[in-house]
Write a protein that holds these residues in place. Structure first.
Motif, PDB file in Angstrom:
ATOM      1  N   ARG A  13       3.915  -9.845   0.400  1.00  0.00           N
ATOM      2  CA  ARG A  13       2.916  -9.587  -0.647  1.00  0.00           C
ATOM      3  C   ARG A  13       1.547  -9.469   0.015  1.00  0.00           C
ATOM      4  NH1 ARG A  13       6.638 -12.648  -3.305  1.00  0.00           N
ATOM      5  NH2 ARG A  13       7.452 -11.639  -5.161  1.00  0.00           N
ATOM      6  N   ASP A  65      -1.003  -8.913  -6.758  1.00  0.00           N
ATOM      7  CA  ASP A  65      -0.822  -8.456  -5.389  1.00  0.00           C
ATOM      8  C   ASP A  65       0.053  -7.218  -5.367  1.00  0.00           C
ATOM      9  OD1 ASP A  65      -2.331 -10.528  -4.362  1.00  0.00           O
ATOM     10  OD2 ASP A  65      -0.599 -11.783  -3.890  1.00  0.00           O
ATOM     11  N   GLU A  67       3.310  -5.524  -3.301  1.00  0.00           N
ATOM     12  CA  GLU A  67       4.459  -6.004  -2.536  1.00  0.00           C
ATOM     13  C   GLU A  67       5.052  -4.864  -1.719  1.00  0.00           C
ATOM     14  OE1 GLU A  67       7.422  -8.811  -4.406  1.00  0.00           O
ATOM     15  OE2 GLU A  67       8.635  -6.986  -4.265  1.00  0.00           O
ATOM     16  N   ASP A  83       3.707  -2.067  -7.137  1.00  0.00           N
ATOM     17  CA  ASP A  83       2.398  -2.444  -7.668  1.00  0.00           C
ATOM     18  C   ASP A  83       2.496  -2.601  -9.180  1.00  0.00           C
ATOM     19  OD1 ASP A  83       1.492   0.050  -9.118  1.00  0.00           O
ATOM     20  OD2 ASP A  83       1.684   0.902  -7.116  1.00  0.00           O
TER      21      ASP A  83
END
Length: 138
Positions: A13, A65, A67, A83
């Protein structure tokens, strides 16, 4: 979508900042070498950079975040960038004097396949697959 080998994958992440792109590249380089995929390293790193940069620039969602997942394929790798934005990227041909818009054409040129998929929860997955070149028999 190709079958992964052995069900193994690498997941990380990242904060949606430009600095994450370089950090992800360094991590991915190690993954590729560990999986014996050094011959496609250069192209795979460019593809990752473009997909992750697009997510940082265009799919930033406050408090979420981004990934990355790398999945080994038979003689290759699948790169996924997850996302939380529902806005899907579109492949376009940029004008000659455009200052951007070349990322997805580059991804399309360097990968064997690429696309966008839905995911559980908000957002999307932008993915690309690259394989080792065929071995010559002679």
């Amino acid at each position: 979508m190709s079958d992964t080998c052995g069900g193994a994958f690498a997941l990380s992440r990242w904060r949606p900042t430009p600095r994450s792109v370089g950090q992800a590249r360094a991590e991915f380089r190690d993954v590729l070498n560990g999986w014996g995929l050094a011959p496609i390293e250069q192209a795979a790193l460019i593809v990752l950079s473009e997909l992750l940069t697009n997510a940082v620039r265009h799919a930033r969602v406050p408090g979420r975040d981004i990934e990355t997942r790398y999945l080994p394929l038979w003689r290759g790798v699948r790169i996924e960038v997850h996302d939380a934005s529902d806005v899907r990227p579109r492949l376009t041909v940029p004008a000659v004097d455009a200052t951007g818009g070349r990322g997805l054409p580059l991804v399309a040129a360097l990968s064997d396949a690429w696309g966008v998929a839905s995911r559980t929860g908000p957002g999307k997955i932008v993915w690309a697959e690259l394989t080792l070149p065929e071995l010559s028999s002679g």
